[in-house]
Design a protein around this motif. Structure first.
Motif, PDB file in Angstrom:
ATOM      1  N   ASP A  92       0.807  -1.198  -0.036  1.00  0.00           N
ATOM      2  CA  ASP A  92       0.130  -0.118   0.014  1.00  0.00           C
ATOM      3  C   ASP A  92       0.850   1.279   0.134  1.00  0.00           C
ATOM      4  OD1 ASP A  92      -2.921   1.401   0.432  1.00  0.00           O
ATOM      5  OD2 ASP A  92      -1.723   2.018   2.140  1.00  0.00           O
ATOM      6  N   LYS A  94       3.719   1.673  -1.266  1.00  0.00           N
ATOM      7  CA  LYS A  94       4.428   1.554  -2.615  1.00  0.00           C
ATOM      8  C   LYS A  94       3.268   2.410  -3.710  1.00  0.00           C
ATOM      9  CE  LYS A  94       7.497   0.929  -5.732  1.00  0.00           C
ATOM     10  NZ  LYS A  94       6.908   1.206  -7.105  1.00  0.00           N
ATOM     11  N   LEU A  95       2.246   1.828  -3.519  1.00  0.00           N
ATOM     12  CA  LEU A  95       1.045   2.564  -4.400  1.00  0.00           C
ATOM     13  C   LEU A  95       0.567   3.795  -4.130  1.00  0.00           C
ATOM     14  CD1 LEU A  95      -1.627  -0.387  -4.427  1.00  0.00           C
ATOM     15  CD2 LEU A  95      -0.262   0.065  -6.201  1.00  0.00           C
ATOM     16  N   LYS A  96       0.869   4.139  -2.637  1.00  0.00           N
ATOM     17  CA  LYS A  96       0.668   5.583  -2.491  1.00  0.00           C
ATOM     18  C   LYS A  96       1.979   6.441  -2.843  1.00  0.00           C
ATOM     19  CE  LYS A  96      -3.264   5.104  -0.171  1.00  0.00           C
ATOM     20  NZ  LYS A  96      -3.312   3.775  -0.471  1.00  0.00           N
ATOM     21  N   GLN A  97       3.053   5.827  -2.891  1.00  0.00           N
ATOM     22  CA  GLN A  97       4.390   6.806  -3.139  1.00  0.00           C
ATOM     23  C   GLN A  97       3.982   6.839  -4.708  1.00  0.00           C
ATOM     24  OE1 GLN A  97       7.528   4.272  -1.741  1.00  0.00           O
ATOM     25  NE2 GLN A  97       7.619   5.483   0.087  1.00  0.00           N
ATOM     26  N   ASP A  98       3.754   5.987  -5.484  1.00  0.00           N
ATOM     27  CA  ASP A  98       3.826   5.796  -6.965  1.00  0.00           C
ATOM     28  C   ASP A  98       2.761   7.138  -7.476  1.00  0.00           C
ATOM     29  OD1 ASP A  98       5.608   4.071  -7.021  1.00  0.00           O
ATOM     30  OD2 ASP A  98       4.283   2.390  -7.583  1.00  0.00           O
ATOM     31  N   ARG A  99       1.411   7.008  -6.511  1.00  0.00           N
ATOM     32  CA  ARG A  99       0.394   7.859  -7.102  1.00  0.00           C
ATOM     33  C   ARG A  99       0.718   9.302  -6.514  1.00  0.00           C
ATOM     34  NH1 ARG A  99      -4.883   8.602  -7.886  1.00  0.00           N
ATOM     35  NH2 ARG A  99      -6.041   9.984  -6.759  1.00  0.00           N
ATOM     36  N   GLU A 100       1.330   9.467  -5.375  1.00  0.00           N
ATOM     37  CA  GLU A 100       1.917  10.806  -5.122  1.00  0.00           C
ATOM     38  C   GLU A 100       2.837  11.503  -6.023  1.00  0.00           C
ATOM     39  OE1 GLU A 100       4.009  13.973  -2.815  1.00  0.00           O
ATOM     40  OE2 GLU A 100       4.929  12.240  -3.692  1.00  0.00           O
ATOM     41  N   ALA A 101       3.640  10.494  -6.482  1.00  0.00           N
ATOM     42  CA  ALA A 101       4.878  10.835  -7.501  1.00  0.00           C
ATOM     43  C   ALA A 101       3.952  11.447  -8.781  1.00  0.00           C
ATOM     44  CB  ALA A 101       6.076   9.934  -7.465  1.00  0.00           C
ATOM     45  N   LYS A 102       3.183  10.433  -9.014  1.00  0.00           N
ATOM     46  CA  LYS A 102       2.394  10.765 -10.192  1.00  0.00           C
ATOM     47  C   LYS A 102       1.579  12.255 -10.419  1.00  0.00           C
ATOM     48  CE  LYS A 102      -0.899   8.892 -13.611  1.00  0.00           C
ATOM     49  NZ  LYS A 102      -1.520  10.129 -13.558  1.00  0.00           N
ATOM     50  N   GLN A 104       2.165  14.524  -8.116  1.00  0.00           N
ATOM     51  CA  GLN A 104       3.322  15.716  -8.324  1.00  0.00           C
ATOM     52  C   GLN A 104       3.717  16.300  -9.784  1.00  0.00           C
ATOM     53  OE1 GLN A 104       4.305  17.870  -5.879  1.00  0.00           O
ATOM     54  NE2 GLN A 104       3.436  16.813  -4.022  1.00  0.00           N
ATOM     55  N   LYS A 105       3.724  15.242 -10.351  1.00  0.00           N
ATOM     56  CA  LYS A 105       4.378  15.333 -11.913  1.00  0.00           C
ATOM     57  C   LYS A 105       3.021  15.841 -12.700  1.00  0.00           C
ATOM     58  CE  LYS A 105       6.119  12.910 -16.198  1.00  0.00           C
ATOM     59  NZ  LYS A 105       6.418  11.741 -16.640  1.00  0.00           N
TER      60      LYS A 105
END
Length: 214
Positions: A92, A94-102, A104-105
């Protein structure tokens, strides 16, 4: 010493002594056996008590082992459940980190896009304001020229009837019409000093007619 003292015992006496001796020996053996019996009975009693104690200890250790096994099973199940939850939490995260990075982009891209749109709107607004100001200026100038032309036409038509009856010249689109300045009515004015130079030319007003739109 009398001879009677050294006489050999009679068979009856010997038999009596033998019987007495055998009885004493047997009594001793019986006492010894009874003593051994008592000792063995005490040992048996001790062994029985030790057996009961060992049985109680075995039951106690079995209960402890059962509780320990039950605790171990619970701990193992809890550990397995904790491991599963840990893996789920890591996934979870990892998913939150990927979503937050996306996000932010996407946010950075959207900010750049909005900045461009706002800058473009600002430039367009400035251009529109300049065009509107120019249009208002031209409209105001045209209105002033039309009013001046109407005043000049009315003043020129008053002295003569020929000028009033003359056909009006309609200017074509884009042409400039020169109209004479109307003479002002005679009023008493102080005498002007005689001029030694040539007479001044009459001023003329040029009216610029805007080109007709297609």
């Amino acid at each position: 010493m009398p001879l009677s003292l050294f006489r050999s015992p009679s068979p009856l006496e010997q038999a009596e002594k033998k019987i007495v001796k055998e009885g004493k020996k047997e009594d001793s053996n019986v006492k010894h056996e009874l003593k051994d019996l008592q000792t063995i009975e005490k040992e048996v009693d001790k062994a029985h008590k030790a057996l009961q104690k060992a049985q109680h200890m075995l039951a106690k250790r079995q209960k402890e082992e059962y509780k320990a096994a039950e605790t171990l099973n619970k701990a193992t199940a809890a550990h397995e459940l904790s491991t599963v939850k840990l893996n789920d939490a890591q996934a979870d995260l990892k998913l939150k980190q990927d979503r937050e990075a996306k996000l932010q982009k996407d946010l950075a891209a959207k900010r750049a896009e909005v900045d461009g749109v706002v800058s473009s709107q600002k430039a367009h607004n400035e251009a529109r304001e300049a065009r509107l100001s120019q249009i208002h200026h031209e409209r105001s100038a045209t209105h002033d020229l039309v009013q001046a032309s109407e005043v000049s036409s009315g003043s020129a038509a008053a002295p003569t009837t020929s000028a009033a009856s003359a056909p009006a010249i309609q200017p074509h689109a884009g042409e400039t019409v020169e109209s004479p300045v109307a003479e002002a009515p005679a009023t008493e004015a102080p005498a002007a000093e005689p001029s030694t130079g040539p007479p001044a030319a009459e001023p003329s007003t040029q009216i610029s007619v805007p080109a007709a739109s297609a």
